[in-house]
Each structure stands twice: as structure tokens, then as C-alpha cells.
Design a protein around this motif. Sequence first.
Motif, PDB file in Angstrom:
ATOM      1  N   GLY A 147       0.656  -1.119   0.128  1.00  7.54           N
ATOM      2  CA  GLY A 147       0.070  -0.018   0.086  1.00  7.54           C
ATOM      3  C   GLY A 147       0.365   1.310   0.235  1.00  7.54           C
ATOM      4  O   GLY A 147       0.940   1.720  -0.968  1.00  7.54           O
ATOM      5  N   SER A 195       1.368   4.595  -2.023  1.00 13.09           N
ATOM      6  CA  SER A 195       1.162   6.002  -2.137  1.00 13.09           C
ATOM      7  C   SER A 195       2.378   6.653  -0.894  1.00 13.09           C
ATOM      8  O   SER A 195       1.986   5.409   0.045  1.00 13.09           O
ATOM      9  N   PRO A 232      -1.508   6.932   2.194  1.00  8.58           N
ATOM     10  CA  PRO A 232      -2.003   5.693   1.620  1.00  8.58           C
ATOM     11  C   PRO A 232      -3.821   6.167   2.769  1.00  8.58           C
ATOM     12  O   PRO A 232      -3.119   6.537   3.747  1.00  8.58           O
ATOM     13  N   ASN A 233      -4.609   6.428   2.064  1.00 10.83           N
ATOM     14  CA  ASN A 233      -5.654   6.098   2.409  1.00 10.83           C
ATOM     15  C   ASN A 233      -6.267   4.857   3.366  1.00 10.83           C
ATOM     16  O   ASN A 233      -6.039   4.393   3.203  1.00 10.83           O
ATOM     17  N   ARG A 249      -8.873   4.419   5.323  1.00 14.96           N
ATOM     18  CA  ARG A 249     -10.224   3.227   4.200  1.00 14.96           C
ATOM     19  C   ARG A 249      -9.541   2.333   4.239  1.00 14.96           C
ATOM     20  O   ARG A 249     -10.032   0.917   4.197  1.00 14.96           O
ATOM     21  N   GLU A 250      -9.073   2.694   2.595  1.00 12.45           N
ATOM     22  CA  GLU A 250      -8.157   1.393   2.060  1.00 12.45           C
ATOM     23  C   GLU A 250      -7.245   0.738   2.055  1.00 12.45           C
ATOM     24  O   GLU A 250      -6.759  -0.705   2.576  1.00 12.45           O
ATOM     25  N   MET A 251      -6.398   0.991   3.554  1.00 16.39           N
ATOM     26  CA  MET A 251      -5.504   0.628   4.058  1.00 16.39           C
ATOM     27  C   MET A 251      -5.711  -1.028   5.060  1.00 16.39           C
ATOM     28  O   MET A 251      -4.864  -1.613   4.797  1.00 16.39           O
ATOM     29  N   VAL A 271      -8.783  -1.748   4.324  1.00 19.65           N
ATOM     30  CA  VAL A 271      -9.047  -3.421   3.646  1.00 19.65           C
ATOM     31  C   VAL A 271      -8.260  -4.169   3.257  1.00 19.65           C
ATOM     32  O   VAL A 271      -8.542  -5.832   3.163  1.00 19.65           O
ATOM     33  N   LEU A 272      -6.867  -3.349   2.919  1.00 19.59           N
ATOM     34  CA  LEU A 272      -5.575  -4.162   2.606  1.00 19.59           C
ATOM     35  C   LEU A 272      -5.085  -5.400   3.278  1.00 19.59           C
ATOM     36  O   LEU A 272      -4.731  -6.351   3.258  1.00 19.59           O
ATOM     37  N   ALA A 322      -6.578  -5.842   6.531  1.00 19.05           N
ATOM     38  CA  ALA A 322      -7.546  -7.054   7.094  1.00 19.05           C
ATOM     39  C   ALA A 322      -7.271  -8.597   6.303  1.00 19.05           C
ATOM     40  O   ALA A 322      -7.790  -9.590   6.696  1.00 19.05           O
ATOM     41  N   THR A 323      -7.006  -9.032   4.959  1.00 20.87           N
ATOM     42  CA  THR A 323      -7.137  -9.895   4.472  1.00 20.87           C
ATOM     43  C   THR A 323      -6.029 -11.007   4.852  1.00 20.87           C
ATOM     44  O   THR A 323      -5.659 -11.789   4.844  1.00 20.87           O
ATOM     45  N   GLU A 341     -21.495   1.988   9.413  1.00 18.72           N
ATOM     46  CA  GLU A 341     -21.538   1.919   7.372  1.00 18.72           C
ATOM     47  C   GLU A 341     -21.990   0.406   7.038  1.00 18.72           C
ATOM     48  O   GLU A 341     -21.222   0.547   5.517  1.00 18.72           O
ATOM     49  N   GLY A 342     -20.466  -0.519   8.060  1.00 14.07           N
ATOM     50  CA  GLY A 342     -20.364  -2.284   7.468  1.00 14.07           C
ATOM     51  C   GLY A 342     -18.889  -1.757   6.848  1.00 14.07           C
ATOM     52  O   GLY A 342     -18.253  -2.886   6.142  1.00 14.07           O
ATOM     53  N   ASN A 343     -18.462  -0.274   6.951  1.00 16.73           N
ATOM     54  CA  ASN A 343     -16.544  -0.434   5.996  1.00 16.73           C
ATOM     55  C   ASN A 343     -15.747  -1.214   7.450  1.00 16.73           C
ATOM     56  O   ASN A 343     -15.817  -1.400   8.589  1.00 16.73           O
ATOM     57  N   ILE A 344     -14.470  -1.860   7.124  1.00 15.69           N
ATOM     58  CA  ILE A 344     -13.471  -2.389   7.374  1.00 15.69           C
ATOM     59  C   ILE A 344     -12.627  -1.800   8.126  1.00 15.69           C
ATOM     60  O   ILE A 344     -12.893  -0.241   7.684  1.00 15.69           O
TER      61      ILE A 344
END
Lengths: 403, 403
Positions: free
Chosen positions: A54, A58, A61-62, A64-66, A68-69, A71-72, A142-145
Motif C-alpha cells: 500500500g 501512496s 495511503p488512504n 480506509r483502503e489500508m 481493507v488491504l 485485514a486480508t 456503515e459496514g466499512n472494514i
Amino acid sequence: MSLIVQKFGGTSVGSLERIREVAKRVAQTRAQGHQVIVVVSAIAGETNRLLALGRELSARPNEREMDVLVATGEQVSASLTALALIEIGVPACSLLGHQARIVTDHVHTKARIEKIECDRLHEALKQGSVPVVAGFQGIDHEGNITTLGRGGTDTTAVAIAAAVQADICEIYTDVDGVYTTDPNVCPSARKIGRISYDEMLELASLGAKVLQLRSVELAMKYGVPVHVRSSFNSSEGTMVIDDKSLESVVVSGVAADKSEVKLTVRGLHDQPGVVAQLFEALAERAISVDMIIQNISEQGTTDLTFTVKRDDLDKTHEITSQVASGMGARQVLVDQEIAKISVVGLGMRSHAGVASRMFRILAARGINIEAISTSEIKISCIIRQSSADDAVRALHEGFALGG
Amino acid sequence: MSLIVQKFGGTSVGSLERIREVAKRVAQTRAQGHQVIVVVSAIAGETNRLLALGRELSARPNEREMDVLVATGEQVSASLTALALIEIGVPACSLLGHQARIVTDHVHTKARIEKIECDRLHEALKQGSVPVVAGFQGIDHEGNITTLGRGGTDTTAVAIAAAVQADICEIYTDVDGVYTTDPNVCPSARKIGRISYDEMLELASLGAKVLQLRSVELAMKYGVPVHVRSSFNSSEGTMVIDDKSLESVVVSGVAADKSEVKLTVRGLHDQPGVVAQLFEALAERAISVDMIIQNISEQGTTDLTFTVKRDDLDKTHEITSQVASGMGARQVLVDQEIAKISVVGLGMRSHAGVASRMFRILAARGINIEAISTSEIKISCIIRQSSADDAVRALHEGFALGG
């Protein structure tokens, strides 16, 4: 029959072979007649690999997206652990943050758990299945990770233990338990058999990496007994429990923390509200400030020094520079070469002279103290990072903590 | 202003550099005034890596857990693509199966989409953000993660295009478009500019790997125009559209499929219901049977031959052996060395003689035909796998498909 939460860290699930060992241990616990909920970290090194991906895309890095990344990482280890359990005949099902209903606030990369809706966990247990919960992750309203920050899997495990009213939360890690200090630095370090929440809290916040700070806070708040032990053998580790049953020792441990950095705002106008403005701005971005030192005023201006986690340095520097220049301060200095060295003990409450003894021991080794912070049961000093190991050994010996 | 769904396959997001290129292309499309929804596959090789991990733990891994495991592949590429978009100033947010509300049935590893609740997609678009949907994955009614089977990201893309009534679904891949046959096998293969859903359906089901079969079915059902094109250049690819506007060519393509295996049940009692029992058992486990050949009865017993995907071989063999022995059949034979070779063309409907011409071409090369299956617009033959490439070249030349 007990209900046991077993948490396995990154090295405990560090390979498929290790994951098979985890499955065997869980099967053994069940064979003894207990119900088990498993919580797993990402495979050792995986979180850093994902973070690096990530960050290559960037510089900032954003978040929220980090989340999501990264959490895998726990999603992979949870499914692999469930597969290993099923393979040896133990019914199991992985549950991710959104499935185990670990509901957090919206603060990406360091979210706080607000509640855990246990229906799915109870349902799995009722069906005779072992829920394997992906640690470190949750879901906001809101269901965001979201993720809970470094070491967040400890927090997941204790929070689940509290929510399902488990009898005990076992934290399996790559060390035998909690030591009087880091055995890598000080060979005479001794394993502590039982320790109070209060002391563990101070040790955790001071850099003893074995348990994450927030998990200890949670365990204390909900009275969850925590057993820190090795996943590589079956010997007893350290029980973290209520202090009422423990005899107070004056100093129970020494900790060194090299993960903080020091910022100093020079030439700040010494007016009411100035300091509050800075720390409010930092709090809004969920940055935890540790030590704060303000020197006395000189000609209407003052120097303000504080420490934060190294991970927060970029954000902190940016915010501090903005606020400082808005207030006409002269300069913001950053010092990354510090260490925080601390002694902890419940007995300090009733014993005078621990602080002076600590200062004397450090002085005898020629180690300069740059800042001091105290609580009821701990004393911390900021020193040069290069002296940290030396200081730990000196204090461990000076307070006669060896075995 | 159009609403465009852009799907990027595994090689298109095969590295961080490629992901940056994807972001640029999305930004360009937006700069032309369009709204974009992005759908991504896992980084090339990642799905296989994850499958191998799971299979190392278990010879027949639990399918629910395998879905949890492999779904991380698209989660990683979706978050990385969102990060790359945000980095170049395009607001974006990744959406996983449970967030984009891609609701499927319960059949793990090959689930079918039942519906897509588009609220979250529309909300993101309304806010000027690019939703980056993780392909291949969905969620069942109980909140379990499901996956759609190999190539499922095409299906995700077309299903989303249908659900949001997109103007077009662009499938970015590592080839320029749909070819008359595989250019690696037959150098004179020619890119097809426009092709009907019907023909594409046959080509996809016959092993032309450029578009997944179910995605073409969906596109046809909902009339979604699909543009198959290269993510490595900006040239026009192949438009897959309604056939009414197309002139019918007798044969439009040749396809070879080496992904199937053949099973034969020997000595099956030739009684009503016997065959149904076997294929019902296979259908219950969601195994698609392709060709079925039953020879004429001999002394009350018959031989039944059928083909399935190689991935389904273990399950199919197990079920077939159970059913066959329950019915007193003599033997179940497995043949993994077959290839299915097919010619496809809308014009076949009205042109006689295509089949005989195909058989003559193969015979002239000394290629033996082991089984035959036909539809209105295609003819397929099972041959030895070792002859497949030779057969493709012979048919491509024999039907004058070259450029």
C-alpha cells in the motif's frame, strides 16, 4: 466444562506446520471437555508485506483502503486454521469482523471496539463448532472494514472473552510469559507467575510487547483472567488477574520502549488555551500523546515537549507545525533517538524512595535523564536510545529482580 | 455521459505498475465525462497461491473455508486499485462482496449470483466516487463468503452492469479481443470485430478463455453490450452484442478445450431411471456435466460416457463410483488426456454440411474422433489431447478463417 478463548499470534500461525500445531492444541482443549473460541493474528510478516504494498502506491495511503488491504492477513490465517481443524475432525468455521459482528467506531487503522454481537459465536458453539475469529479487524456502523491497530488481535480476543463471558482468555505467543524485563537484553530476567492488571497495564504501555495495552485495559475493565503462555510448549505462563489476591512487590518489572519519538515546540506564547488547542487537534486525529513536559515560562514564551508513537510521527509533525505556526511559535523539533525506560510495581504506592533509587542507579552508569513521568505504580524516564539496554540491565540488577 | 463498468483481469492488475496504469485508464474515462464502476480480479497467480496453501492443509479442503481464503485475492487488488486511484486524485472506495451486496446462493466455490442490491454502488457514484468492486466474490443469505468459480470476475462485472443498467461493460484483458481461434496455436488467427452473444456463448463454453461462459449468458439475458479489449493498448477490441445486427457467417471461430476429463461407466444395467440417478447426484453437488454419450445396449447393459471439468474430477469420480457400484456397474474409467475441439457459427443454422466438412478435415490429418456433440450453432468433437493444436490449425485453415 469451561468456555475458553485461545488467541494465537503471528509466529504461532507462522507456517502451515505451526497452524497444524494450533489445531492440535485446540483439539486437545476440546478433548478435555471445554468449549473453545479461537482468535488468530495474520501469519508473521504478512501485515508488514501488505502495508509495504500500500505504501508503495501512496506515501500517505488512504486509511480506509489500508484497512481493507491488511485485514486480508487475518482472513487468510483464520480460514487456514479452520481448514486445519476440520482436517483433524474438529468442526470449525472462520468468522471475519463483519460476521462475528465486531462493531467499532469509524477511526480507520486504530478503531475501538464498541460492541460485539455474539449471536453468531453462540450459534457456532451450540452446533459444536469452533469459531475461528479473524483478529485485529472489525466493521463500523456503515459496514466499512476497520482495524484495531498493531497488536489488535489481543484486543479482539479479550473483547470476545468479555462479551461471551469466557472463563479465561489464553494468549499464545512466542515467549513463555511476562518477564521482569526483556530476557534478550538482560539474561537474569525472570518469568512472573502472577501479575495484577494494574502492573501489566503499566508494563504493556511501557514497551513490554507481550500483551497489547488496550487488551489489558479491557481485561481489567471486565475482569477477564488472561493467561499469557507459549504456543511452543505446554508449560504454565503468566496469569494476569485482579490485584487483590497478590502480595505487593515494590518493583515487579523493568521495561524499555524505543517506539516513541519526541517533539518540541519552541517559543510558544504562554497563554491560556494554547496547549489545549494543539492536543485537541491531535486527539481529533486519534493520536495518543504519551509524556508531556512543559518548561517554565521565559519572557512570555515556553518550550513544550511531548512524545508520540513513531508510526504517528508524520501526522503529528504536520498537525503540530500547522498549529504552532498559527500561534507564532518559533520552531518544531523532532527527536527520534529516544528511549523510555520504566520501573513498575504495585508496592510503589506505599514505598517512598523508588524514584530516587532509580535516578541514582542511572546516574551511576552515567546515563542522562531528559524527562521524567510518574504514576502511582510506575516511574518512566526518557534517555538516549543508545543507552536503553544498559539502563535496563542496571535497573534490573539494582532492584534485585533476577531469579 | 455514460455509465461504464470496467473489469480488469489478473494480468491487468498483475503488479503495482500495472495497477497504476489501470488507475490512469479509469481517470481518462472519467475525464471524458463518464461515470465508472471498476471490477477487479486477483493479482495474477494469487488465487493459485492461495488454493495451494489450502490444499496443502487438506486433500479435500472444506469449501466454505476455501472461499474465505481465496476471496482475499480480490480484496487485496480492490484496495490497491482504490489506493492508486486516490493517489492520482480520483475519489474511490473498494467494495467487497458483502459491501456491494452481491447476494448468491449457498454453493461454495461456484456460487450463482441471485441479486445485487445497488444502493451502495449508486451512493458512491452520486458522491462522485469510483466504486472498485472485488470480483469473483459474493455473500450468501447467511452472510457467508462465496466465490463464483474460475473467471467469476467477468460474471461480477456483467451482473453489475446489468443491475445498474450500465451503457457498456468493458472487459480489459491481456489479449486484443476475441479471435477466430487461439493465436498461440494458429498464427493466422484473426481478431473478430463484432460477435453475437450466441456465438460468444458457444466459443466461451468451448474453451475460448477470453470471456467466462456465465458472463456471456448474463450479458445476453440482460442485453448488456460487452467490449473485450486489451489493457495494454487503447485499440478497439471485440464487441459482443445482439445478433440481429450482424451478418451471419457460417463458421466464425474454432476453439479447443483441454480442461475437461472423460469418465466412462462400464456395464451399467440399462433400466429406466439409472442414468437420471447419477446425474441428479452430480447436479446436487453443483457439478456441470458437458457431453453425455450413451452407447446402445448390449445384453441388457450399456456403457455411459460423460465429460466434466478437470477441477471437478475428484468429486465426480467419488460420486460416480458410489452410484455405479450401487447399481452393479462393472467399472468406472477416467480419461484425462482428451481435448474438445469445436467450430462455431450462427450461419450453421441455415447451412448444411458444416459437420461433414469438419469430420473430413480432421480425417485428412489422421485425427480420430471419439465423441461428437452438436447444437444449432456449434459442433464439438472429443479427440486425443496431443492432436488438439494440430486440429485447431487444420480447421482454421479448412474453414478459411485466416486474415
